[in-house]
Motif scaffolding. Structure first.
Motif, PDB file in Angstrom:
ATOM      1  N   VAL A  15       0.846  -1.197   0.000  1.00  0.00           N
ATOM      2  CA  VAL A  15       0.000   0.000   0.000  1.00  0.00           C
ATOM      3  C   VAL A  15       0.879   1.244   0.000  1.00  0.00           C
ATOM      4  CG1 VAL A  15      -1.670   1.317   1.371  1.00  0.00           C
ATOM      5  CG2 VAL A  15      -1.973  -1.136   1.048  1.00  0.00           C
ATOM      6  N   GLY A  16       2.018   1.162   0.646  1.00  0.00           N
ATOM      7  CA  GLY A  16       2.927   2.296   0.742  1.00  0.00           C
ATOM      8  C   GLY A  16       3.563   2.700  -0.572  1.00  0.00           C
ATOM      9  N   SER A  71       1.973   3.578  -3.054  1.00  0.00           N
ATOM     10  CA  SER A  71       1.202   4.721  -3.529  1.00  0.00           C
ATOM     11  C   SER A  71       1.227   5.912  -2.583  1.00  0.00           C
ATOM     12  CB  SER A  71      -0.252   4.309  -3.779  1.00  0.00           C
ATOM     13  OG  SER A  71      -0.857   3.929  -2.566  1.00  0.00           O
ATOM     14  N   ASN A  72       1.465   5.681  -1.279  1.00  0.00           N
ATOM     15  CA  ASN A  72       1.419   6.828  -0.370  1.00  0.00           C
ATOM     16  C   ASN A  72       2.699   7.054   0.427  1.00  0.00           C
ATOM     17  OD1 ASN A  72       1.394   5.026   1.793  1.00  0.00           O
ATOM     18  ND2 ASN A  72      -0.804   5.161   2.086  1.00  0.00           N
ATOM     19  N   GLY A  73       3.524   6.052   0.599  1.00  0.00           N
ATOM     20  CA  GLY A  73       4.799   6.218   1.292  1.00  0.00           C
ATOM     21  C   GLY A  73       4.732   6.126   2.804  1.00  0.00           C
ATOM     22  N   LEU A  74       3.649   6.538   3.405  1.00  0.00           N
ATOM     23  CA  LEU A  74       3.563   6.573   4.865  1.00  0.00           C
ATOM     24  C   LEU A  74       3.454   5.174   5.466  1.00  0.00           C
ATOM     25  CD1 LEU A  74       3.302   8.177   7.485  1.00  0.00           C
ATOM     26  CD2 LEU A  74       0.840   8.226   7.096  1.00  0.00           C
ATOM     27  N   THR A  75       2.694   4.311   4.847  1.00  0.00           N
ATOM     28  CA  THR A  75       2.492   2.997   5.438  1.00  0.00           C
ATOM     29  C   THR A  75       3.751   2.132   5.368  1.00  0.00           C
ATOM     30  OG1 THR A  75       1.571   2.111   3.388  1.00  0.00           O
ATOM     31  CG2 THR A  75       0.019   2.994   5.000  1.00  0.00           C
TER      32      THR A  75
END
Length: 136
Positions: free
Chosen positions: A30-31, A33-37
């Protein structure tokens, strides 16, 4: 009269918990696409590593190594892009800009492939055979 407590039942095989490594793999994917996870997954991998059994420890080592190698290559690609953008106005920065973009793209593909392969080993209930490798 026999004591039911004293009777030794058949020994059960100890099964390691596969849920937390699966969660970390999911957070990594998932990270993308967003990097935070990815960072949350890294923290969870570090926290869970010490209490894991030998099979799952290889997955945690693989996940931790994947994060740090991916970060290192992203920094290299990002620096090349950052240097290439201002220099591209005088046409000198086009090669570093293209090289940095290529590195960032390849790191993304490499990261996804490593996570998918780790999930495959986890689904088979196998230890990761090469957690220390640079490639796959």
């Amino acid at each position: 009269m026999s004591d039911p407590v004293a009777a030794d039942p058949a020994p059960q095989t100890a099964s390691e918990d596969k849920i937390l490594p699966a969660v970390v793999y999911a957070l990594y994917l998932v990270g993308v696409s967003n990097g935070l996870t990815v960072v949350l997954g890294l923290i969870l991998a570090y926290v869970s590593k010490d209490g894991a059994g030998p099979k799952m420890r290889t997955h945690y080592d693989f996940l931790i190594r994947t994060f740090w190698m991916g970060l290192a290559w992203c920094v290299i690609g990002g620096l090349l892009v950052a240097v290439g953008i201002p220099l591209s106005f005088v046409l000198v920065g086009i090669p570093p800009l293209l090289l940095g973009g290529l590195i960032l793209s390849l790191v993304g593909v490499w990261f996804i492939v490593r996570c998918v392969i780790g999930v495959i080993y986890l689904a088979r209930d196998e230890a990761h055979p090469r957690p220390e490798t640079w490639l796959i």
